[in-house]
Scaffold this motif. Structure first.
Motif, PDB file in Angstrom:
ATOM      1  N   ASP A   1       0.803  -1.299   0.000  1.00  0.00           N
ATOM      2  CA  ASP A   1      -0.133   0.090  -0.070  1.00  0.00           C
ATOM      3  C   ASP A   1       0.844   1.164  -0.030  1.00  0.00           C
ATOM      4  OD1 ASP A   1      -2.259   1.432  -0.100  1.00  0.00           O
ATOM      5  OD2 ASP A   1      -2.479   1.446   2.047  1.00  0.00           O
ATOM      6  N   LEU A   2       2.033   1.413  -0.873  1.00  0.00           N
ATOM      7  CA  LEU A   2       2.771   2.429  -0.977  1.00  0.00           C
ATOM      8  C   LEU A   2       2.607   2.947  -2.146  1.00  0.00           C
ATOM      9  CD1 LEU A   2       6.186   0.965   0.364  1.00  0.00           C
ATOM     10  CD2 LEU A   2       4.568   2.684   1.482  1.00  0.00           C
ATOM     11  N   SER A   3       2.912   4.314  -2.579  1.00  0.00           N
ATOM     12  CA  SER A   3       2.887   5.075  -3.669  1.00  0.00           C
ATOM     13  C   SER A   3       3.991   5.660  -4.141  1.00  0.00           C
ATOM     14  CB  SER A   3       1.936   6.359  -3.513  1.00  0.00           C
ATOM     15  OG  SER A   3       0.633   5.986  -3.258  1.00  0.00           O
ATOM     16  N   ILE A   4       4.290   6.193  -5.404  1.00  0.00           N
ATOM     17  CA  ILE A   4       5.491   6.774  -5.849  1.00  0.00           C
ATOM     18  C   ILE A   4       5.261   8.203  -6.222  1.00  0.00           C
ATOM     19  CG2 ILE A   4       7.133   7.079  -7.946  1.00  0.00           C
ATOM     20  CD1 ILE A   4       7.768   4.595  -6.393  1.00  0.00           C
ATOM     21  N   ALA A   5       6.184   8.985  -5.506  1.00  0.00           N
ATOM     22  CA  ALA A   5       6.007  10.295  -5.445  1.00  0.00           C
ATOM     23  C   ALA A   5       6.538  10.723  -7.018  1.00  0.00           C
ATOM     24  CB  ALA A   5       6.510  11.292  -4.559  1.00  0.00           C
ATOM     25  N   GLY A   6       7.698  10.601  -7.272  1.00  0.00           N
ATOM     26  CA  GLY A   6       8.286  11.187  -8.359  1.00  0.00           C
ATOM     27  C   GLY A   6       9.499  10.444  -8.878  1.00  0.00           C
ATOM     28  N   LYS A   7      10.520  10.950  -9.473  1.00  0.00           N
ATOM     29  CA  LYS A   7      11.673  10.602 -10.027  1.00  0.00           C
ATOM     30  C   LYS A   7      12.708  11.671 -10.347  1.00  0.00           C
ATOM     31  CE  LYS A   7      14.017   6.902 -12.839  1.00  0.00           C
ATOM     32  NZ  LYS A   7      15.043   7.642 -13.249  1.00  0.00           N
TER      33      LYS A   7
ATOM     34  N   SER B   1      14.093  11.339 -23.991  1.00  0.00           N
ATOM     35  CA  SER B   1      14.273  10.454 -22.653  1.00  0.00           C
ATOM     36  C   SER B   1      13.325  11.074 -21.964  1.00  0.00           C
ATOM     37  CB  SER B   1      15.856  10.509 -22.485  1.00  0.00           C
ATOM     38  OG  SER B   1      16.203  11.870 -22.065  1.00  0.00           O
ATOM     39  N   PHE B   2      13.267  12.287 -21.768  1.00  0.00           N
ATOM     40  CA  PHE B   2      12.198  13.043 -20.856  1.00  0.00           C
ATOM     41  C   PHE B   2      10.658  12.378 -20.912  1.00  0.00           C
ATOM     42  CE2 PHE B   2       9.344  16.225 -19.086  1.00  0.00           C
ATOM     43  CZ  PHE B   2       9.965  16.518 -17.926  1.00  0.00           C
ATOM     44  N   LYS B   3      10.265  12.301 -22.130  1.00  0.00           N
ATOM     45  CA  LYS B   3       8.938  11.748 -22.307  1.00  0.00           C
ATOM     46  C   LYS B   3       8.822  10.430 -21.895  1.00  0.00           C
ATOM     47  CE  LYS B   3       8.033  14.607 -26.588  1.00  0.00           C
ATOM     48  NZ  LYS B   3       7.895  14.536 -27.966  1.00  0.00           N
ATOM     49  N   ARG B   4      10.043   9.601 -22.248  1.00  0.00           N
ATOM     50  CA  ARG B   4       9.906   8.115 -21.680  1.00  0.00           C
ATOM     51  C   ARG B   4       9.840   8.276 -20.095  1.00  0.00           C
ATOM     52  NH1 ARG B   4      13.768   7.697 -25.768  1.00  0.00           N
ATOM     53  NH2 ARG B   4      15.633   7.760 -24.311  1.00  0.00           N
ATOM     54  N   GLN B   5      10.742   8.922 -19.605  1.00  0.00           N
ATOM     55  CA  GLN B   5      10.457   8.866 -18.049  1.00  0.00           C
ATOM     56  C   GLN B   5       9.022   9.505 -17.471  1.00  0.00           C
ATOM     57  OE1 GLN B   5      12.487   7.765 -15.870  1.00  0.00           O
ATOM     58  NE2 GLN B   5      13.982   7.057 -17.208  1.00  0.00           N
ATOM     59  N   CYS B   6       8.472  10.388 -18.239  1.00  0.00           N
ATOM     60  CA  CYS B   6       7.242  10.721 -17.887  1.00  0.00           C
ATOM     61  C   CYS B   6       5.951   9.811 -18.041  1.00  0.00           C
ATOM     62  CB  CYS B   6       6.861  12.209 -18.631  1.00  0.00           C
ATOM     63  SG  CYS B   6       7.672  13.659 -18.078  1.00  0.00           S
ATOM     64  N   GLN B   7       6.258   8.982 -19.016  1.00  0.00           N
ATOM     65  CA  GLN B   7       5.296   7.910 -19.342  1.00  0.00           C
ATOM     66  C   GLN B   7       5.207   6.877 -18.220  1.00  0.00           C
ATOM     67  OE1 GLN B   7       2.887   7.738 -21.974  1.00  0.00           O
ATOM     68  NE2 GLN B   7       2.144   6.402 -20.292  1.00  0.00           N
ATOM     69  N   ILE B   8       6.544   6.553 -18.091  1.00  0.00           N
ATOM     70  CA  ILE B   8       6.676   5.640 -16.552  1.00  0.00           C
ATOM     71  C   ILE B   8       5.952   6.036 -15.422  1.00  0.00           C
ATOM     72  CG2 ILE B   8       8.284   4.566 -15.161  1.00  0.00           C
ATOM     73  CD1 ILE B   8      10.211   4.311 -17.694  1.00  0.00           C
TER      74      ILE B   8
ATOM     75  N   SER C   1       3.233  12.236  -9.064  1.00  0.00           N
ATOM     76  CA  SER C   1       2.699  13.528  -9.001  1.00  0.00           C
ATOM     77  C   SER C   1       3.758  14.325  -9.718  1.00  0.00           C
ATOM     78  CB  SER C   1       2.257  13.948  -8.088  1.00  0.00           C
ATOM     79  OG  SER C   1       3.051  13.884  -6.823  1.00  0.00           O
ATOM     80  N   VAL C   2       4.963  13.967  -9.734  1.00  0.00           N
ATOM     81  CA  VAL C   2       6.312  15.080 -10.155  1.00  0.00           C
ATOM     82  C   VAL C   2       7.229  14.279 -10.923  1.00  0.00           C
ATOM     83  CG1 VAL C   2       5.869  16.757  -8.166  1.00  0.00           C
ATOM     84  CG2 VAL C   2       7.492  14.937  -8.028  1.00  0.00           C
ATOM     85  N   ILE C   3       7.836  15.235 -11.617  1.00  0.00           N
ATOM     86  CA  ILE C   3       9.281  14.714 -12.077  1.00  0.00           C
ATOM     87  C   ILE C   3      10.359  15.759 -11.841  1.00  0.00           C
ATOM     88  CG2 ILE C   3       8.873  15.463 -14.566  1.00  0.00           C
ATOM     89  CD1 ILE C   3      10.568  13.175 -15.628  1.00  0.00           C
ATOM     90  N   VAL C   4      11.470  15.212 -11.054  1.00  0.00           N
ATOM     91  CA  VAL C   4      12.289  16.101 -10.635  1.00  0.00           C
ATOM     92  C   VAL C   4      13.267  16.531 -11.530  1.00  0.00           C
ATOM     93  CG1 VAL C   4      13.847  16.297  -8.660  1.00  0.00           C
ATOM     94  CG2 VAL C   4      11.835  14.960  -8.175  1.00  0.00           C
TER      95      VAL C   4
ATOM     96  N   GLU D   1       5.738  21.457 -20.350  1.00  0.00           N
ATOM     97  CA  GLU D   1       4.576  21.244 -21.294  1.00  0.00           C
ATOM     98  C   GLU D   1       4.540  19.432 -21.346  1.00  0.00           C
ATOM     99  OE1 GLU D   1       3.259  23.556 -24.521  1.00  0.00           O
ATOM    100  OE2 GLU D   1       4.819  25.139 -23.983  1.00  0.00           O
ATOM    101  N   ILE D   2       5.471  19.084 -21.506  1.00  0.00           N
ATOM    102  CA  ILE D   2       5.369  17.596 -21.770  1.00  0.00           C
ATOM    103  C   ILE D   2       5.090  16.837 -20.433  1.00  0.00           C
ATOM    104  CG2 ILE D   2       6.806  15.379 -22.318  1.00  0.00           C
ATOM    105  CD1 ILE D   2       8.727  17.334 -23.932  1.00  0.00           C
ATOM    106  N   ALA D   3       5.350  17.231 -19.503  1.00  0.00           N
ATOM    107  CA  ALA D   3       5.098  16.653 -17.938  1.00  0.00           C
ATOM    108  C   ALA D   3       3.639  16.897 -17.753  1.00  0.00           C
ATOM    109  CB  ALA D   3       6.190  17.436 -16.988  1.00  0.00           C
TER     110      ALA D   3
END
Length: 298
Positions: free
Chosen positions: A64-70, A87-94, A101-104, A143-145
């Motif tokens: 019952d855990l969540s991922i906040a970002g990467k 590469s950013f788009k690929r990370q956003c999709q994951i 909720s975020v990509i760092v 914008e991609i994010a």
């Protein structure tokens, strides 16, 4: 644990470190996630050693855990937007698939973060043209994010071109607030500027992610006097979890509540897990939060 609009997580960096993969290599994903449950946190950020999304989802669901970002290292100055965006788009999709909720993001061109150079002395400086490249690139990445239901949060970081309060000011002034947000990190600002509340109070409307990182004042000064690198400094114990250092998180938390912050607060402390037992320090942080921040308001 805490205000309903704030989620509490802890970073995997206390168990295993992406910059020095050999430290903590014995700590498995299952070990890490189970420790997070024992310590009473709601989630974490993705570490470099994490498996593919479908495997990770299973392990998260079981606990019952969540991922906040990467974390995402951008090299907009060195490589250009087209290369970075792919590469950013690929990370956003994951991250979207995992419900994050975020990509760092941190611009790593010229970074001293992994180099054996004095991190306290001569940090990288961007030219006006390079600032323009970074700002325009971050707007596009933002914008991609957003198209992936994520906030791009910029991580000011020791040993990079965007580290100080003044550089954060310039970044915020030169980017679109609709697409470029701020990760507020107490530890990096304390070591860089000494003051951390100024940035929080000035840019609270842009803050969409928070790292609670504490620092040991005397170790910081010793590392500064010796001219140590970022890696050696944290291996020597420059950073620690809240409640074990010199930062007043009561002030920080009160300011976040005053500004009606909503989102994750991630406990983060780069340490050598062979010296700073990860679960022990996670429990230290949890006790400090319960005793001094959250429960005092219930």
């Amino acid at each position: 644990m805490g205000e309903t609009k704030i989620k509490w997580g802890i970073s995997p960096i206390g168990w295993r470190n992406d910059d020095i993969p050999e430290i903590g290599a014995e700590n498995t994903l299952q070990h890490l996630l189970s420790d997070i449950v024992v310590a009473g946190f709601q989630g974490t950020e993705i570490g470099g050693f994490f498996p593919e999304a479908n495997i990770l989802k299973k392990e998260l669901q079981l606990r019952d855990l969540s991922i906040a970002g990467k974390w995402f290292s951008s090299y907009l100055i060195r490589d250009g937007l087209a290369t970075v965006a792919a590469s950013f788009k690929r990370q956003c999709q994951i991250l979207q698939d995992l419900g994050a909720s975020v990509i760092v993001v941190s611009e790593q061109t010229y970074s001293l973060q992994t180099l054996e150079q004095n991190v306290f002395d001569k940090k990288p400086e961007f030219t006006d043209e390079e600032w323009k490249t970074v700002a325009e690139g971050l707007n596009q990445l933002g914008e991609i994010a957003a198209a992936h239901d994520l906030h791009l949060v910029y991580h000011h970081h020791l040993g990079t071109g965007i580290q100080t309060g003044g550089e954060i000011d310039r970044l915020m002034d030169s980017t679109d607030p609709a697409y470029v947000h701020l990760l507020f990190d107490t530890g990096h600002l304390y070591v860089s500027d000494g003051d951390y509340l100024h940035v929080l109070n000035k840019h609270h409307k842009r803050i969409k992610h928070v790292h609670f990182k504490d620092a040991r004042r005397q170790v910081v000064e010793d590392c500064r006097n010796k001219g140590q690198s970022f890696l050696k400094s944290f291996l020597n114990g420059m950073f620690t979890v809240p409640g074990d250092g010199c930062i007043d998180f009561k002030q920080v938390y009160d300011a976040l509540l005053e500004h009606q912050y909503e989102g994750w607060i991630i406990i983060e402390a780069e340490q050598d897990p062979a010296i700073a037992h990860p679960l022990e320090y996670a429990l230290i942080a949890r006790k400090y939060i319960n005793d001094n921040l959250v429960h005092t308001r219930n």
